[in-house]
Design a protein around this motif. Structure first.
Motif, PDB file in Angstrom:
ATOM      1  N   LEU A   1       0.821  -0.940  -0.046  1.00 39.40           N
ATOM      2  CA  LEU A   1      -0.119   0.160  -0.301  1.00 39.40           C
ATOM      3  C   LEU A   1       1.269   0.980   0.234  1.00 39.40           C
TER       4      LEU A   1
ATOM      5  N   LYS B   1       0.821   3.445  -3.038  1.00 40.75           N
ATOM      6  CA  LYS B   1      -0.240   4.094  -3.535  1.00 40.75           C
ATOM      7  C   LYS B   1      -0.688   3.243  -4.730  1.00 40.75           C
ATOM      8  N   PRO B   2      -0.491   1.994  -4.768  1.00 37.09           N
ATOM      9  CA  PRO B   2      -1.437   1.158  -5.799  1.00 37.09           C
ATOM     10  C   PRO B   2      -2.729   1.804  -6.172  1.00 37.09           C
ATOM     11  N   ARG B   3      -3.257   1.745  -7.627  1.00 37.99           N
ATOM     12  CA  ARG B   3      -4.804   1.708  -8.146  1.00 37.99           C
ATOM     13  C   ARG B   3      -5.672   0.068  -7.908  1.00 37.99           C
ATOM     14  N   LEU B   4      -4.882  -0.825  -8.131  1.00 37.30           N
ATOM     15  CA  LEU B   4      -5.276  -2.278  -8.093  1.00 37.30           C
ATOM     16  C   LEU B   4      -4.371  -3.084  -7.511  1.00 37.30           C
ATOM     17  N   MET B   5      -4.608  -3.783  -6.430  1.00 36.34           N
ATOM     18  CA  MET B   5      -3.691  -4.662  -5.443  1.00 36.34           C
ATOM     19  C   MET B   5      -3.813  -6.308  -6.240  1.00 36.34           C
TER      20      MET B   5
ATOM     21  N   LEU C   1     -10.081  -2.119   1.605  1.00 38.61           N
ATOM     22  CA  LEU C   1      -9.595  -1.736   0.940  1.00 38.61           C
ATOM     23  C   LEU C   1     -10.271  -1.238  -0.687  1.00 38.61           C
ATOM     24  N   ARG C   2     -11.607  -2.260  -0.528  1.00 39.49           N
ATOM     25  CA  ARG C   2     -12.749  -1.685  -1.117  1.00 39.49           C
ATOM     26  C   ARG C   2     -13.776  -1.156  -1.262  1.00 39.49           C
TER      27      ARG C   2
ATOM     28  N   ASP D   1     -12.437   1.990  -0.124  1.00 41.45           N
ATOM     29  CA  ASP D   1     -11.446   2.727  -0.412  1.00 41.45           C
ATOM     30  C   ASP D   1     -11.299   2.807  -1.882  1.00 41.45           C
TER      31      ASP D   1
ATOM     32  N   LEU E   1     -10.359   0.726  -3.652  1.00 38.31           N
ATOM     33  CA  LEU E   1      -8.952   0.354  -4.413  1.00 38.31           C
ATOM     34  C   LEU E   1      -9.371  -1.024  -5.104  1.00 38.31           C
ATOM     35  N   SER E   2      -8.732  -1.240  -6.694  1.00 39.12           N
ATOM     36  CA  SER E   2      -9.230  -2.362  -7.390  1.00 39.12           C
ATOM     37  C   SER E   2      -8.093  -3.806  -6.161  1.00 39.12           C
ATOM     38  N   LEU E   3      -9.128  -5.225  -6.233  1.00 38.02           N
ATOM     39  CA  LEU E   3      -8.428  -6.161  -5.760  1.00 38.02           C
ATOM     40  C   LEU E   3      -8.682  -7.511  -7.063  1.00 38.02           C
TER      41      LEU E   3
END
Length: 247
Positions: A162, A165-169, A193-194, A196, A198-200
């Motif tokens: 994190l 500062k990723p857009r996808l994890m 995270l979702r 917030d 963030l794509s997973l």
């Protein structure tokens, strides 16, 4: 896995087309394709050897790809080096955590920000955000990572990713070796995270965790995508329940 993203959000869409991975003469992943839209959580389940981890490693450029195309944020990642994938907004939590045991917790976290061009105040802000998400890491910031429990090391691995500062994890087996209570803690973090935005992309053998943490899911078998659908649909599918849940 999802409808085509509109131009306003396409910059955050992961698009995988005909991805293949070979190890010598063995095909580990055979011409698979899927998308992860901005803010979406997609799971990949399957038995050992199904090709799940190889898929994530191929996306990160950690294993050679023998075919296919990977696009993210308007960029073709197919030939980009692994160390540069992070700079394009993709974070990675590997199977087995792979923290640096001889370094302090905070040093491990700071290594996660190496790919960012910013330093100083923004780095301190990122640290504060990780410590807010995982208070125990803040309490142990000066402790060697090797002295943490398995669950704490998993938190550290997620926090380190994190920091960039990723857009996808991409997460590979985050529940492995954890107690049921810690699995619930990891699930709560994934939900946060979702929320917030963030794509997973989650690889898990724990199908129950995957169905609860994601909206859509792929079932892999022998290197291929055998089934796709919403997590709710697959959770209730008789074939999935028999093969992957054992009921």
């Amino acid at each position: 896995m999802s409808e085509p993203a509109d131009p306003a959000t396409a910059a955050g869409t992961l698009t995988v087309e005909d991805l293949s991975v070979h190890y010598g003469g063995v095909c580990a992943v055979r011409s698979i394709g899927f998308t992860v839209a901005p803010g979406q959580a997609v799971g990949i389940i399957g038995a050992n050897g199904a090709g799940k981890t190889s898929t994530l490693k191929a996306l990160m450029g950690l294993v050679p790809r023998s075919g296919g195309r990977i696009g993210f944020g308007g960029t073709d990642l197919t030939r980009i080096r692994a160390r540069d994938v992070v700079r394009h907004g993709i974070g990675y939590v590997p199977e087995g955590r792979h923290v640096f045991p001889g370094l302090a917790v905070e040093k491990n976290l700071l290594l996660g920000a190496y790919a960012r061009s910013w330093r100083g105040e923004q780095t301190r802000q990122s640290l504060a955000e990780v410590y807010e998400l995982f208070p125990v890491l803040g309490e142990m910031r000066g402790r060697l990572a090797g002295a943490l429990s398995g669950g704490q090391q998993q938190m550290l691995a997620v926090g380190r990713a994190l920091m960039a500062k990723p857009r996808l994890m991409l997460l590979d087996e985050p529940s492995m070796g954890l107690s049921p209570k810690l699995v619930e803690d990891i699930l709560a973090v994934l939900r946060r995270l979702r929320e917030d935005g963030l794509s997973l992309l989650l690889v898990e053998q724990n199908a129950k965790l995957t169905f609860e943490a994601t909206s859509d899911c792929l079932v892999m078998e022998n290197g291929e995508v055998a089934m796709t659908g919403t997590s709710a649909e697959l959770r209730d599918d008789v074939r999935v329940r028999r093969i992957y849940l054992g009921i």
